[in-house]
Design a protein around this motif. Structure first.
Motif, PDB file in Angstrom:
ATOM      1  N   UNK A 118       9.395  14.035  -9.341  1.00 13.31           N
ATOM      2  CA  UNK A 118       8.209  14.558 -10.012  1.00 13.31           C
ATOM      3  C   UNK A 118       8.605  15.320 -11.273  1.00 13.31           C
ATOM      4  N   UNK A 119       9.753  15.994 -11.227  1.00 12.55           N
ATOM      5  CA  UNK A 119      10.158  16.815 -12.377  1.00 12.55           C
ATOM      6  C   UNK A 119      10.418  15.969 -13.616  1.00 12.55           C
ATOM      7  N   UNK A 120      11.145  14.860 -13.479  1.00 16.47           N
ATOM      8  CA  UNK A 120      11.445  14.054 -14.672  1.00 16.47           C
ATOM      9  C   UNK A 120      10.169  13.407 -15.219  1.00 16.47           C
ATOM     10  N   UNK A 121       9.224  13.070 -14.335  1.00 16.16           N
ATOM     11  CA  UNK A 121       7.935  12.536 -14.793  1.00 16.16           C
ATOM     12  C   UNK A 121       7.136  13.640 -15.489  1.00 16.16           C
ATOM     13  N   UNK A 122       7.162  14.836 -14.902  1.00 17.41           N
ATOM     14  CA  UNK A 122       6.517  16.002 -15.523  1.00 17.41           C
ATOM     15  C   UNK A 122       7.057  16.233 -16.929  1.00 17.41           C
ATOM     16  N   UNK A 123       8.370  16.170 -17.084  1.00 15.38           N
ATOM     17  CA  UNK A 123       8.992  16.428 -18.383  1.00 15.38           C
ATOM     18  C   UNK A 123       8.559  15.390 -19.409  1.00 15.38           C
ATOM     19  N   UNK A 124       8.506  14.125 -18.999  1.00 15.45           N
ATOM     20  CA  UNK A 124       8.091  13.063 -19.926  1.00 15.45           C
ATOM     21  C   UNK A 124       6.655  13.273 -20.379  1.00 15.45           C
ATOM     22  N   UNK A 125       5.758  13.606 -19.447  1.00 15.45           N
ATOM     23  CA  UNK A 125       4.350  13.817 -19.798  1.00 15.45           C
ATOM     24  C   UNK A 125       4.178  15.083 -20.636  1.00 15.45           C
ATOM     25  N   UNK A 126       4.894  16.136 -20.291  1.00 14.34           N
ATOM     26  CA  UNK A 126       4.775  17.409 -21.012  1.00 14.34           C
ATOM     27  C   UNK A 126       5.176  17.261 -22.474  1.00 14.34           C
ATOM     28  N   UNK A 127       6.315  16.650 -22.735  1.00 16.55           N
ATOM     29  CA  UNK A 127       6.826  16.565 -24.097  1.00 16.55           C
ATOM     30  C   UNK A 127       5.921  15.713 -24.985  1.00 16.55           C
ATOM     31  N   UNK A 134       0.829  -1.209   0.000  1.00 18.03           N
ATOM     32  CA  UNK A 134       0.000   0.000   0.000  1.00 18.03           C
ATOM     33  C   UNK A 134       0.866   1.264   0.000  1.00 18.03           C
ATOM     34  N   UNK A 135       1.925   1.247   0.808  1.00 21.34           N
ATOM     35  CA  UNK A 135       2.814   2.402   0.889  1.00 21.34           C
ATOM     36  C   UNK A 135       3.491   2.663  -0.458  1.00 21.34           C
ATOM     37  N   UNK A 136       3.940   1.590  -1.112  1.00 21.21           N
ATOM     38  CA  UNK A 136       4.603   1.747  -2.405  1.00 21.21           C
ATOM     39  C   UNK A 136       3.637   2.253  -3.471  1.00 21.21           C
ATOM     40  N   UNK A 137       2.414   1.710  -3.480  1.00 23.39           N
ATOM     41  CA  UNK A 137       1.415   2.138  -4.468  1.00 23.39           C
ATOM     42  C   UNK A 137       1.089   3.615  -4.294  1.00 23.39           C
ATOM     43  N   UNK A 138       0.865   4.034  -3.071  1.00 22.27           N
ATOM     44  CA  UNK A 138       0.522   5.442  -2.815  1.00 22.27           C
ATOM     45  C   UNK A 138       1.675   6.367  -3.198  1.00 22.27           C
ATOM     46  N   UNK A 139       2.914   5.949  -2.877  1.00 23.03           N
ATOM     47  CA  UNK A 139       4.071   6.786  -3.207  1.00 23.03           C
ATOM     48  C   UNK A 139       4.224   6.928  -4.718  1.00 23.03           C
ATOM     49  N   UNK A 140       4.137   5.810  -5.438  1.00 21.98           N
ATOM     50  CA  UNK A 140       4.300   5.858  -6.895  1.00 21.98           C
ATOM     51  C   UNK A 140       3.144   6.595  -7.561  1.00 21.98           C
ATOM     52  N   UNK A 141       1.913   6.325  -7.108  1.00 25.15           N
ATOM     53  CA  UNK A 141       0.750   7.016  -7.673  1.00 25.15           C
ATOM     54  C   UNK A 141       0.855   8.523  -7.469  1.00 25.15           C
ATOM     55  N   UNK A 142       1.299   8.931  -6.286  1.00 22.82           N
ATOM     56  CA  UNK A 142       1.436  10.361  -6.016  1.00 22.82           C
ATOM     57  C   UNK A 142       2.421  11.021  -6.951  1.00 22.82           C
ATOM     58  N   UNK A 143       3.546  10.345  -7.192  1.00 29.76           N
ATOM     59  CA  UNK A 143       4.556  10.917  -8.092  1.00 29.76           C
ATOM     60  C   UNK A 143       4.067  10.964  -9.528  1.00 29.76           C
ATOM     61  N   UNK A 144       3.465   9.861  -9.990  1.00 32.06           N
ATOM     62  CA  UNK A 144       2.995   9.815 -11.374  1.00 32.06           C
ATOM     63  C   UNK A 144       1.880  10.832 -11.602  1.00 32.06           C
ATOM     64  N   UNK A 145       0.908  10.874 -10.693  1.00 31.26           N
ATOM     65  CA  UNK A 145      -0.206  11.806 -10.866  1.00 31.26           C
ATOM     66  C   UNK A 145       0.268  13.253 -10.810  1.00 31.26           C
ATOM     67  N   UNK A 146       1.179  13.556  -9.894  1.00 30.18           N
ATOM     68  CA  UNK A 146       1.686  14.927  -9.797  1.00 30.18           C
ATOM     69  C   UNK A 146       2.391  15.335 -11.081  1.00 30.18           C
ATOM     70  N   UNK A 147       3.318  14.487 -11.551  1.00 30.41           N
ATOM     71  CA  UNK A 147       4.055  14.813 -12.766  1.00 30.41           C
ATOM     72  C   UNK A 147       3.165  14.852 -13.988  1.00 30.41           C
ATOM     73  N   UNK A 148       2.225  13.896 -14.081  1.00 27.70           N
ATOM     74  CA  UNK A 148       1.347  13.829 -15.250  1.00 27.70           C
ATOM     75  C   UNK A 148       0.387  15.012 -15.294  1.00 27.70           C
ATOM     76  N   UNK A 149      -0.236  15.330 -14.174  1.00 31.67           N
ATOM     77  CA  UNK A 149      -1.197  16.445 -14.144  1.00 31.67           C
ATOM     78  C   UNK A 149      -0.498  17.771 -14.424  1.00 31.67           C
ATOM     79  N   UNK A 150       0.660  17.981 -13.791  1.00 33.21           N
ATOM     80  CA  UNK A 150       1.402  19.216 -14.043  1.00 33.21           C
ATOM     81  C   UNK A 150       1.871  19.288 -15.497  1.00 33.21           C
TER      82      UNK A 150
END
Length: 272
Positions: A144-153, A75-91
């Motif tokens: 979050x930044x590297x995930x943001x960059x991947x989603x943005x581009x 549960x801890x791993x899922x929440x941590x990864x989901x938080x990072x992916x959602x933050x980077x993807x939404x931004x």
């Protein structure tokens, strides 16, 4: 005359009902094929494991997932990864969509932004990890930044392509009817670009999940990618497979939610 009109309405209604039945039949067939594909894939996986390949069986992976869940680790791993992916993807999507509209609608913005976007598009976000680590430290921001960059581009190019692909006849017709630029943009360009935007978001979501594992190498203490990397040190294949399966399931669910949004927002679009 009334009889002809009534007959025409009845014929159109029958055609509409036929299309609905055909669509429902196609959806049911697709769902059935999806189920068959999943069962077949699990069967192949199980067969390879029993044939001597160094794979844990699906049962062993489920057992390991239950152990991790009962320990509170999964549960801890899922929440941590989901938080990072959602933050980077939404931004990333929130910045990419306006940037794509600006590039497609204004020549000046296109001239200023496009060279830089094309430049960074050729650089994998993972290649920037060392630089990001030095500049932003080892907290959550660089992940979050590297995930943001991947989603943005991924999203910005699709949005831009959607704007420049709008049928000029629609824009010219709106101008002839007296519509101003703002009205044309909101009533013509945005709806016509929506399918491209949603495709870009789906690609961006895939890029976000693909970047996650490497992003969690940056001194993470929890997350599916971190857990997989940690399990690699102990040759714990079952835990690695748990991470792979969970990333696949979460990514699939999020992709299906985007598909649902696409069907709601682009219901006007003719489909085959």
């Amino acid at each position: 005359m009334a009889t002809v009109t009534t007959q025409a309405v009845r014929t159109e209604s029958e055609k509409q009902q036929k299309r609905l039945k055909t669509g429902a039949g196609s959806r049911n067939l697709l769902i059935g094929l999806n189920i068959v594909s999943i069962v077949l894939g699990i069967g192949i996986w199980w067969g390879l494991a029993l044939a001597g390949f160094q794979f844990p069986t699906p049962a062993e992976v489920v057992q390991k997932a239950v152990q991790l869940w009962q320990a509170g680790i999964l549960q801890e791993d899922i929440l941590a990864s989901l938080g990072r992916v959602l933050s980077g993807f939404i931004l990333g999507s929130a910045v990419a969509i306006p940037a794509g509209f600006l590039m497609g609608w204004y020549t000046v913005a296109r001239g200023l932004l496009e060279p830089w976007i094309q430049f960074f598009r050729t650089i994998p976000p993972l290649a920037l990890l060392p630089l990001v680590l030095v500049l932003l430290g080892i907290g959550e921001v660089p992940k979050v930044f590297v995930i943001f960059l991947a989603a943005f581009l991924a999203c910005v190019i699709s949005t831009y392509q959607g704007v420049v692909s709008v049928d000029r006849t629609l824009i010219n017709a709106a101008r002839v009817l007296g519509a101003k630029d703002g009205t044309i943009f909101l009533r013509v360009v945005v709806p016509a670009s929506t399918p491209f935007i949603l495709v870009g978001m789906r690609v961006g979501l895939g890029s976000a999940w693909a970047t996650l594992v490497a992003a969690e190498l940056l001194a993470a203490q929890a997350g599916l990618g971190y857990r997989m990397q940690n399990a690699q040190l102990y040759y714990d294949l079952a835990t690695i497979f748990v991470g792979i399966v969970m990333i696949g399931i979460l990514g699939l669910v999020m992709d299906r939610l985007l598909l649902l949004a696409e069907s709601k927002l682009t219901g006007w679009q003719e489909r085959r």
